[in-house]
Design a protein around this motif. Structure first.
Motif, PDB file in Angstrom:
ATOM      1  N   LEU A 110     -10.575  -3.140  -4.500  1.00 39.18           N
ATOM      2  CA  LEU A 110      -9.325  -3.282  -5.247  1.00 39.18           C
ATOM      3  C   LEU A 110      -9.656  -3.725  -6.667  1.00 39.18           C
ATOM      4  N   SER A 111      -9.069  -3.062  -7.641  1.00 35.45           N
ATOM      5  CA  SER A 111      -9.361  -3.430  -9.026  1.00 35.45           C
ATOM      6  C   SER A 111      -8.120  -3.248  -9.892  1.00 35.45           C
ATOM      7  N   ILE A 116      -7.054   0.501  -9.271  1.00 38.75           N
ATOM      8  CA  ILE A 116      -7.412   0.936  -7.919  1.00 38.75           C
ATOM      9  C   ILE A 116      -6.688   0.052  -6.906  1.00 38.75           C
ATOM     10  N   GLY A 117      -5.731   0.651  -6.201  1.00 37.53           N
ATOM     11  CA  GLY A 117      -4.935  -0.067  -5.222  1.00 37.53           C
ATOM     12  C   GLY A 117      -5.373   0.232  -3.799  1.00 37.53           C
ATOM     13  N   PRO A 118      -4.709  -0.349  -2.800  1.00 40.18           N
ATOM     14  CA  PRO A 118      -5.097  -0.179  -1.397  1.00 40.18           C
ATOM     15  C   PRO A 118      -5.144   1.286  -0.943  1.00 40.18           C
ATOM     16  N   ASP A 120      -6.036   3.795  -2.538  1.00 39.79           N
ATOM     17  CA  ASP A 120      -7.189   4.511  -3.087  1.00 39.79           C
ATOM     18  C   ASP A 120      -8.468   4.240  -2.282  1.00 39.79           C
ATOM     19  N   TYR A 154      -7.242  -9.293   0.788  1.00 34.20           N
ATOM     20  CA  TYR A 154      -6.257  -8.278   1.173  1.00 34.20           C
ATOM     21  C   TYR A 154      -6.529  -7.785   2.603  1.00 34.20           C
TER      22      TYR A 154
END
Lengths: 197, 261
Positions: A110-111, A116-118, A120, A154
């Motif tokens: 995650l970034s 960049i979300g979950p 991705d 997460y």
């Protein structure tokens, strides 16, 4: 500036795409000096790796077979999955020979800065694996940096309600290092993660 | 070769070889500065680690042959942990602040007041209850814009300059992105595009423009309201700078919210 034949220029441009090389003509000239057999062997190896190597449909690790050798190895512990960011992390853990379970490659972390979300990451396939198999423990081995920790937080929130044991790899001092050179964060983490001897 | 020292916070880093990276810092003495961290990704590096969202003292030098500078030492002074409850929100808003600075700060121009403001913001992100994080971020955003010369006109009409409270009727308030502020009822034209929001939301935005971070950290703003205010600010600054100011970090929050639904 270096003026060269079109084919040499093309080779220089292609080599420059590799990390840490840049537009350096030295490597291109080294390839020019190789015998035809040696140069074709190198080209064949690149061709073969791109033709044969793909991704395991179970763990998403790079592999020449599907499922990969690790996923289809019955001698490995089938109920523990070590979650890593990239295939290179799985290779590093495997090389250390301290882990005999299975892997799951997220293909990133995650970034917020890179957006960049979950969705991705390969998280859905991890959830499916846990649902469909008798998994007792998930070891989160994302990198010990801000984004790796965020990914770990997460994942732990997502996985704990599924009734699976979720653990995080220890953080602390590298073996062979000197305490006096360690920074405060690493020392604090090392003290927090102390163990009985 | 001159050796320099400064307190700094990391804004972003880019890997560029097996073990090295380029790190963009917001330094106290030199403003925004990009430096090469040679071998910094390796465990074998002998100098201190570079940790995002921390205050550190960096030593660096500029090579005579090359224009770029290199980090020679780094010492952590204070680390702000984003792992407390609501960690992803803390991380996302802290990243959004760094992203804004990365987009808006001019290179190598010291902004000492803004630097100290960023450090206090990170302290708030570490300690405040998660329901106050959006308000603290919006207050930081508004202060950052004002400090860099992009002050949105919220108290006075961006067209005629009259006090908004005396010249606006109805329950809706209208923000003109092109003029850079609120437009009073008299100056509104039916042909112009405005972003409209309830008067109550306007009062919140206006309060956050003058609020200290401590004051903002007492205002719980719901996600919907925060998203609307951030949309106004993003469009405003995008229009002022002529660049897209959509922040990846705010899109990340959106992705998290969508994932939870």
């Amino acid at each position: 500036m270096f003026k060269s034949a079109g084919s040499v220029e093309r080779l220089v441009n292609q080599l420059a795409r590799l990390p840490g090389i840049g537009r350096n003509t030295r490597l291109a000239f080294h390839i020019l000096k190789l015998s035809k057999e040696e140069a074709f062997e190198l080209a064949d190896a690149i061709h073969e790796v791109k033709e044969k190597v793909g991704f395991c449909s179970v763990c998403n690790n790079i592999s020449e077979t599907d499922p990969c050798q690790t996923c289809s190895d019955p001698s490995r512990q089938q109920d523990i999955i070590c979650v890593v960011e990239d295939s290179s992390d799985a290779a590093a853990i495997d090389k250390a020979e301290g882990f005999k379970g299975l892997f799951h490659v997220l293909d990133g972390r995650l970034s917020p800065l890179d957006g960049i979300g979950p969705d991705d990451l390969k998280i859905k396939s991890l959830l499916e694996r846990i649902k469909n198999n008798n998994i007792s423990e998930i070891i989160i081995a994302t990198n010990p940096n801000v984004e790796g920790e965020a990914t770990a937080i997460y994942l732990s929130r997502l996985l704990k309600p599924m009734g699976v044991k979720v653990t995080r790899i220890a953080r602390g001092l590298p073996v062979g290092s000197d305490l006096e050179y360690a920074d405060a964060v690493t020392l604090t983490r090392a003290l927090e993660g102390r163990q009985d001897i | 070769m001159s050796i320099e020292k400064s307190e700094a916070v990391i804004l972003k880093s880019f890997n560029w070889s097996e073990s090295s990276r380029t790190v963009v810092f917001f330094t106290l003495n030199f403003g925004r500065l990009a430096l090469v961290d040679k071998g910094g990704r390796s465990l074998k590096t002998k100098r201190g680690r570079l940790i995002p969202f921390s205050r550190m003292e960096i030593t660096f030098y500029h090579s005579e042959k090359e224009s770029r500078g290199y980090i020679s030492d780094a010492e952590l002074l204070e680390v702000f942990s984003m792992e407390k409850d609501g960690g992803l929100g803390r991380l996302a808003y802290s990243s959004a602040a760094c992203e804004l600075l990365l987009k808006l700060l001019p290179e190598e121009q010291p902004q000492k007041q803004l630097y100290h403001y960023l450090v206090s913001f990170l302290k708030h992100m570490e300690k405040d209850d998660k329901k106050y994080l959006p308000a603290v971020f919006i207050a930081f955003y508004l202060r950052l814009l004002s400090q860099l010369g992009y002050h949105p006109s919220l108290a006075y009409c961006a067209s005629c300059g009259n006090d908004i409270n005396n010249t606006t009727t109805g329950n809706q308030v209208f923000f003109d992105v092109r003029r850079g502020g609120i437009i009073c009822t008299t100056c509104q034209k039916p042909t112009d595009d405005y972003i409209s929001f309830p008067k109550e939301t306007y009062k919140l935005l206006s309060a956050l423009q003058t609020a200290s971070l401590n004051e903002a950290a007492t205002l719980p703003i719901g996600y919907q309201k925060a998203a609307l205010l951030l949309e106004v600010l993003t469009k405003f600054i995008g229009n002022q700078t002529g660049d897209s100011m959509n922040l990846n970090s705010l899109a990340f929050i959106e992705k998290l919210k969508n994932g939870q639904q």
